[in-house]
Design a protein around this motif. Structure first.
Motif, short mmCIF file in Angstrom:
data_model
loop_
_atom_site.label_atom_id
_atom_site.label_comp_id
_atom_site.label_asym_id
_atom_site.label_seq_id
_atom_site.Cartn_x
_atom_site.Cartn_y
_atom_site.Cartn_z
N ALA A 127 19.42 -12.42 45.14
CA ALA A 127 18.04 -12.30 44.66
C ALA A 127 17.85 -12.87 43.25
CB ALA A 127 17.61 -10.83 44.69
N GLN A 128 18.85 -12.76 42.39
CA GLN A 128 18.73 -13.30 41.04
C GLN A 128 18.82 -14.82 41.02
OE1 GLN A 128 21.88 -10.98 39.09
NE2 GLN A 128 20.31 -10.38 37.62
N MET A 129 19.58 -15.40 41.93
CA MET A 129 19.85 -16.83 41.89
C MET A 129 18.96 -17.66 42.81
SD MET A 129 21.93 -17.25 39.51
CE MET A 129 22.03 -19.00 39.81
N LYS A 130 18.42 -17.07 43.87
CA LYS A 130 17.58 -17.82 44.80
C LYS A 130 16.37 -18.38 44.04
CE LYS A 130 15.10 -17.57 49.15
NZ LYS A 130 14.73 -16.71 50.28
N ASN A 131 16.21 -19.69 44.11
CA ASN A 131 15.14 -20.41 43.42
C ASN A 131 15.22 -20.27 41.90
OD1 ASN A 131 14.09 -21.33 45.87
ND2 ASN A 131 12.93 -19.45 46.13
N ASN A 132 16.42 -19.98 41.40
CA ASN A 132 16.68 -19.90 39.97
C ASN A 132 17.97 -20.64 39.61
OD1 ASN A 132 14.46 -18.32 38.98
ND2 ASN A 132 15.36 -16.58 40.05
N ASN A 133 18.27 -21.68 40.30
CA ASN A 133 19.50 -22.44 40.09
C ASN A 133 19.23 -23.59 39.14
OD1 ASN A 133 17.93 -23.46 42.43
ND2 ASN A 133 19.38 -25.13 42.26
N ALA A 134 20.01 -23.67 38.06
CA ALA A 134 19.79 -24.74 37.08
C ALA A 134 20.99 -25.67 36.94
CB ALA A 134 19.47 -24.12 35.72
N ALA A 135 22.19 -25.20 37.32
CA ALA A 135 23.40 -25.99 37.16
C ALA A 135 24.43 -25.56 38.19
CB ALA A 135 23.96 -25.82 35.75
N GLY A 136 25.39 -26.43 38.47
CA GLY A 136 26.46 -26.11 39.41
C GLY A 136 27.76 -26.78 39.01
N PHE A 137 28.84 -25.98 38.97
CA PHE A 137 30.15 -26.47 38.55
C PHE A 137 31.23 -26.09 39.55
CE2 PHE A 137 27.73 -26.38 34.65
CZ PHE A 137 28.17 -27.51 33.97
N PHE A 138 32.12 -27.04 39.79
CA PHE A 138 33.29 -26.78 40.62
C PHE A 138 34.33 -26.07 39.77
CE2 PHE A 138 31.13 -30.28 42.60
CZ PHE A 138 31.25 -30.01 43.96
#
Length: 139
Positions: A127-138
Motif C-alpha cells: 500500500a505504501q509503494m503502489k503508485n509511489n515508486n520513484a527509483a529501483g536498484f538491483f
C-alpha cells in the motif's frame, strides 16, 4: 481386479494433476510472458488482480523513473505511454538477487518507504509503494 483399481486411481490422479497445471493463474513469476529470461525486472502498471497491463523492462539501476514510460505488454495496453514514476503496481524479477523499489528519487533511503523483491520473485507493491515508486536498484 486390484490392478484395475490401482490403474484407475492413477489415471484419475493424472487427470487431476494435469487439470490443476492447466488452470494455474498468472500470478507466479515463471508464467509472466513479458519478463521471462533475464537478468532483469519488469514493472507493471497494474497489480496481478487487475491483469498487469503495460510493462517496463529494467536492466540497470535507475535513480529516478521520470522520463521512462510503460509499453504494451502481453497483458494489454492499459498504462502504455504513462510515466513509470509513481505508476507501478507490481514487479516481476528475473534477477538472481534482490531488487528494491524506493519511494524517493536519487537515493536508497527506506526511512519513509521501500519494498524489496526477492530473487526471481513476483510481488504486487504494498500500500505504501503502489503508485509511489520513484527509483529501483538491483541488490
Amino acid at each position: 481386479m486390484r490392478i484395475r483399481k490401482i490403474l484407475a486411481a492413477a489415471a484419475l490422479a493424472g487427470t487431476v494433476l494435469t487439470t490443476g497445471l492447466a488452470t494455474t493463474g498468472t500470478a507466479s513469476a515463471s508464467s509472466l510472458a513479458d519478463c521471462q529470461g533475464g537478468p532483469h525486472v519488469c514493472l507493471y502498471f497494474n497489480s496481478s488482480s487487475n491483469g498487469y497491463g503495460a510493462v517496463f523492462h529494467q536492466t540497470s539501476n535507475i535513480s529516478n523513473y521520470a522520463g521512462y514510460q510503460f509499453g504494451e505488454s502481453a497483458y494489454g495496453t492499459n498504462g502504455a505511454g504513462v510515466s513509470v514514476k509513481n505508476h507501478a503496481a507490481s514487479v516481476d524479477s528475473w534477477y538472481a538477487g534482490s531488487f528494491t523499489v524506493y519511494y524517493s528519487s536519487g537515493d536508497r533511503n527506506c526511512s519513509y518507504a521501500c519494498q524489496t523483491i526477492p530473487d526471481y520473485g513476483f510481488r504486487d507493491l504494498n500500500a505504501q509503494m503502489k503508485n509511489n515508486n520513484a527509483a529501483g536498484f538491483f541488490g
